[in-house]
Design a protein around this motif. Structure first.
Motif, PDB file in Angstrom:
ATOM      1  N   LYS A 122       1.279   7.635  -6.462  1.00 55.68           N
ATOM      2  CA  LYS A 122       0.348   8.561  -7.056  1.00 55.68           C
ATOM      3  C   LYS A 122       1.047   9.790  -7.059  1.00 55.68           C
ATOM      4  CE  LYS A 122      -3.708   6.142  -4.939  1.00 55.68           C
ATOM      5  NZ  LYS A 122      -4.382   6.256  -3.568  1.00 55.68           N
ATOM      6  N   LYS A 123       2.109   9.931  -6.348  1.00 57.06           N
ATOM      7  CA  LYS A 123       2.764  11.374  -6.239  1.00 57.06           C
ATOM      8  C   LYS A 123       4.133  11.271  -7.025  1.00 57.06           C
ATOM      9  CE  LYS A 123       1.483  12.143  -1.482  1.00 57.06           C
ATOM     10  NZ  LYS A 123       2.003  11.342  -0.306  1.00 57.06           N
ATOM     11  N   THR A 170       1.619   1.845  -3.584  1.00 55.82           N
ATOM     12  CA  THR A 170       0.820   2.437  -4.332  1.00 55.82           C
ATOM     13  C   THR A 170       0.412   3.807  -4.168  1.00 55.82           C
ATOM     14  OG1 THR A 170       0.032   0.057  -4.120  1.00 55.82           O
ATOM     15  CG2 THR A 170      -1.837   2.005  -4.723  1.00 55.82           C
ATOM     16  N   GLU A 171       0.553   4.186  -2.721  1.00 58.41           N
ATOM     17  CA  GLU A 171       0.389   5.485  -2.473  1.00 58.41           C
ATOM     18  C   GLU A 171       1.457   6.415  -2.983  1.00 58.41           C
ATOM     19  OE1 GLU A 171      -2.384   7.006  -1.078  1.00 58.41           O
ATOM     20  OE2 GLU A 171      -3.105   5.000  -1.403  1.00 58.41           O
ATOM     21  N   ALA A 172       2.796   6.059  -2.931  1.00 56.02           N
ATOM     22  CA  ALA A 172       3.796   6.875  -3.417  1.00 56.02           C
ATOM     23  C   ALA A 172       3.643   6.870  -4.778  1.00 56.02           C
ATOM     24  CB  ALA A 172       5.140   6.138  -2.867  1.00 56.02           C
ATOM     25  N   SER A 219       6.786   1.416 -10.575  1.00 60.12           N
ATOM     26  CA  SER A 219       5.562   0.839 -10.518  1.00 60.12           C
ATOM     27  C   SER A 219       5.265  -0.540 -11.240  1.00 60.12           C
ATOM     28  CB  SER A 219       4.475   1.667 -10.761  1.00 60.12           C
ATOM     29  OG  SER A 219       3.177   1.417 -10.152  1.00 60.12           O
ATOM     30  N   ASP A 237      -6.572  -6.543  -4.524  1.00 63.90           N
ATOM     31  CA  ASP A 237      -5.447  -5.764  -5.456  1.00 63.90           C
ATOM     32  C   ASP A 237      -5.377  -6.298  -6.809  1.00 63.90           C
ATOM     33  OD1 ASP A 237      -3.111  -4.666  -6.453  1.00 63.90           O
ATOM     34  OD2 ASP A 237      -2.088  -4.596  -4.491  1.00 63.90           O
ATOM     35  N   ARG A 297       0.879  -1.142   0.182  1.00 67.68           N
ATOM     36  CA  ARG A 297      -0.021  -0.020  -0.088  1.00 67.68           C
ATOM     37  C   ARG A 297       0.880   1.240  -0.119  1.00 67.68           C
ATOM     38  NH1 ARG A 297      -4.400  -0.058   4.786  1.00 67.68           N
ATOM     39  NH2 ARG A 297      -4.972  -2.057   3.589  1.00 67.68           N
ATOM     40  N   ASP A 298       2.045   1.178   0.713  1.00 68.04           N
ATOM     41  CA  ASP A 298       2.899   2.317   0.699  1.00 68.04           C
ATOM     42  C   ASP A 298       3.345   2.637  -0.367  1.00 68.04           C
ATOM     43  OD1 ASP A 298       2.817   2.270   3.552  1.00 68.04           O
ATOM     44  OD2 ASP A 298       4.896   1.629   3.664  1.00 68.04           O
TER      45      ASP A 298
END
Lengths: 478, 103
Positions: free
Chosen positions: A387-388, A383-385, A451, B62, A380-381
């Motif tokens: 996005k930026k 995936t969030e990163a 990614s 996911d 999840r870390d």
């Protein structure tokens, strides 16, 4: 002519112009191996006669026609040994080709020899090889990294034009960093593992070691893609990775995870990586602060998940169907136990025992299930990163190559993988490229993380840096 | 419930017993060494008990995770018996030979 010091691209040009033949390349490499491998021990086996035969038959119109490649000794080649640097498989002969090997053969490559490694890919220094440790070409007293230390060392020492390795927690990127070459761990599912001896099946990937980023793209073009024989390979389209190499970095968002710039990283490594960040900023990339807050848990998660999977995968080595069997057994059970005692080295035994324990009744929830949940937080870390930012930039390894014997305690060796492990746990892709040297002339590696299935952008980002620097052209003195 | 096990973890590892479950004989020296080394690794991994995992579902959702892959159960070309037995430590009549399992 020093053909051994050239790249795939340079050799392909000379072959196309008929300046040289594949046999010239193989002969030159065999002479180089004879001259330097007694110091490096990067190879476990080289079949000179067979390599010359392959060279004579190489079809030059194929994408890797006539290019000699070293193969880590845990990838099956039909009719050849596949020892995994373990005594338990010392006399094993593969009855089939791994999918990546079939693809290399179809692409015209010459399989030159089998690279040394940590036994069953368990280690970060290639000191766990049952057939003797490998040495770092930049300083023979140092380790080349691991577990694919032989693959990295033979590419860095110009004993192969390129190599294949496997990466479960950093086993391609860390040795590439420590030996000063390029090493890419593809996204989980990008490259078929059919025929690669399994260590931790939810983490293992096969990938290339090369002298340049462009050569890595060339190899990725050949080895990538869905394979019906491998259920975790993914039916995702494979682009031409060389086509977008010159995309540049203008407007690219480069994420810097604050958790990777911590005390404990060697100051020379920190400085080299900081300079790389400045270079990207100077060339039009946008530097973005990102957070991967669960990074500190990656080592714990890895050594539970990976050992659990290893304990199951290595159960097959029981002396029944293949491999060594102890002659000392009196019944079936103690034949297994003695076979495994005599066949496995210490690190493999340690990991099987740890993996068996974390999966055992009463401890499964506390260790294995909990580690799997924290693994989801790590995913999840990322995936969030992402996005930026488009790519994430970190050191590959907290230090340059260390001295052999220096990390005798397993836990201190495990901590050497701190910057590479989360990439496997999150199943994303990562590459290590040279980004400097220490005062004692040891290579430093820069890790770029992309990614899922974004290898094309990862390679373009690495290519831009490589084109602006000459680190990759430095050679060790041997 | 889960955390109950963490309180005793490194002491609860009995290397000799777990090695027997894993079918690996160990010398007394290896047993003592692994007991201390793996105890340290488990002590280190103990930090996972502090992590809040309440937001993680039991089954991860996911799109990037591999899903179960099935195929038709039909016969496909495979290794010949001779090739499959080529690496056997002991074989006869197209069979792997092992010490007797049943009394």
């Amino acid at each position: 002519m020093n053909l051994h010091s050239l790249t795939i691209k340079e050799l392909r040009r000379k072959l196309a112009a008929k300046e040289i033949s594949p046999k010239d390349i193989v002969s030159d490499l065999l002479a180089r191996i004879a001259a330097v491998d007694p110091q490096i021990h990067g190879y476990l086996r080289v079949n000179a006669e067979d390599a010359l035969t392959q060279a004579a038959q190489a079809e030059l119109d194929k994408p890797l026609g006539g290019i000699p490649i070293a193969i880590k000794d845990n990838i099956a080649v039909s009719g050849e040994g596949c020892t995994c640097a373990s005594k338990i498989l010392e006399n094993y002969v593969s009855p089939f080709d791994a999918t990546v090997i079939r693809k290399l053969k179809d692409a015209g490559a010459v399989l030159l020899g089998r690279a040394n490694m940590d036994e069953f890919a368990m280690g970060s220094s290639t000191e766990n090889s049952a057939f003797g440790r490998a040495h770092n070409p930049w300083n023979l007293a140092c380790i080349p990294g691991g577990s694919s230390g032989g693959s990295a060392a033979v590419v860095a020492a110009d004993e192969a034009i390129a190599a294949l390795g496997t990466d479960t927690g950093g086993s391609i990127r860390q040795p590439a960093a420590l030996c000063g070459c390029v090493g890419l761990k593809p996204t989980y599912g990008r490259v078929s593992r059919y025929g690669a001896v399994a260590f931790a099946s939810s983490l293992d990937q096969i990938g290339p070691f090369t002298k340049t980023v462009e050569d890595a793209a060339l190899l990725m073009n050949v080895i990538s893609g869905y394979d019906a024989l491998e259920n975790t390979s993914r039916p995702v389209p494979v682009p031409d990775f060389t086509a977008s190499l010159s995309a540049g970095v203008k407007g690219l968002r480069v994420g810097i995870p604050r958790e990777y710039f911590i005390a404990g990283t060697d100051p020379e490594v920190q400085a080299a990586v900081r300079q790389a960040i400045d270079w990207y900023a100077d060339h039009g990339a946008e530097i973005v602060d990102v957070s991967l807050p669960n990074t500190e848990h990656a080592i714990s998660v890895y050594y539970i998940v990976a050992t659990a999977e290893a304990s199951a995968n290595l159960a097959r080595f029981d002396g029944v169907r293949y491999g060594r069997r102890s002659p000392d057994g009196t019944d079936s059970i103690n034949t297994y136990s003695k076979t495994r005692e005599q066949g496995f080295g210490s690190e493999v035994k340690r990991r099987i025992i740890l993996g068996t324990y974390v999966l055992s009744s009463g401890y499964y929830d506390a260790y294995y299930n909990r580690a799997q949940k924290v693994r989801q937080l790590l995913r999840r870390d990322f995936t969030e990163a992402f996005k930026k930012c488009d790519v994430i930039l970190t050191p590959t390894s907290p230090t340059a190559a260390f001295k052999a014997g220096e990390k005798s305690d397993p836990l201190s060796m495990y901590l050497a993988d701190i910057f590479t492990i989360a990439v496997n746990l999150a199943e994303v892709c990562g590459i290590s490229i040279p980004c400097g040297f220490t005062a004692s002339n040891l290579p430093i590696g820069l890790q770029l993380i992309g990614s899922h299935f974004d290898e094309a952008r990862l390679l373009a980002t690495a290519q831009a840096y490589e084109q602006g620097h000459s680190w990759h052209t430095r050679k060790p003195t041997l | 419930m889960v955390c109950r096990f963490w309180g005793v973890n490194s002491q609860s590892l009995n290397v000799a017993y777990v090695a027997s479950l894993a079918r690996i004989d160990l010398s007394k020296e290896e047993e003592a060494l692994f007991q201390s080394q793996l105890g340290k690794v488990l002590e280190y991994a103990r930090e996972l008990q502090q992590v809040d995992v309440s937001s993680v579902p039991d089954t991860p959702v996911d799109p990037n995770l591999p899903t179960n892959v099935l195929r038709e159960d039909v016969v496909r070309p495979s290794l010949s018996a001779a090739a499959a037995l080529r690496n056997a430590p002991q074989q006869a009549n197209h069979l792997f030979i092992m010490p007797k399992i049943i009394e």
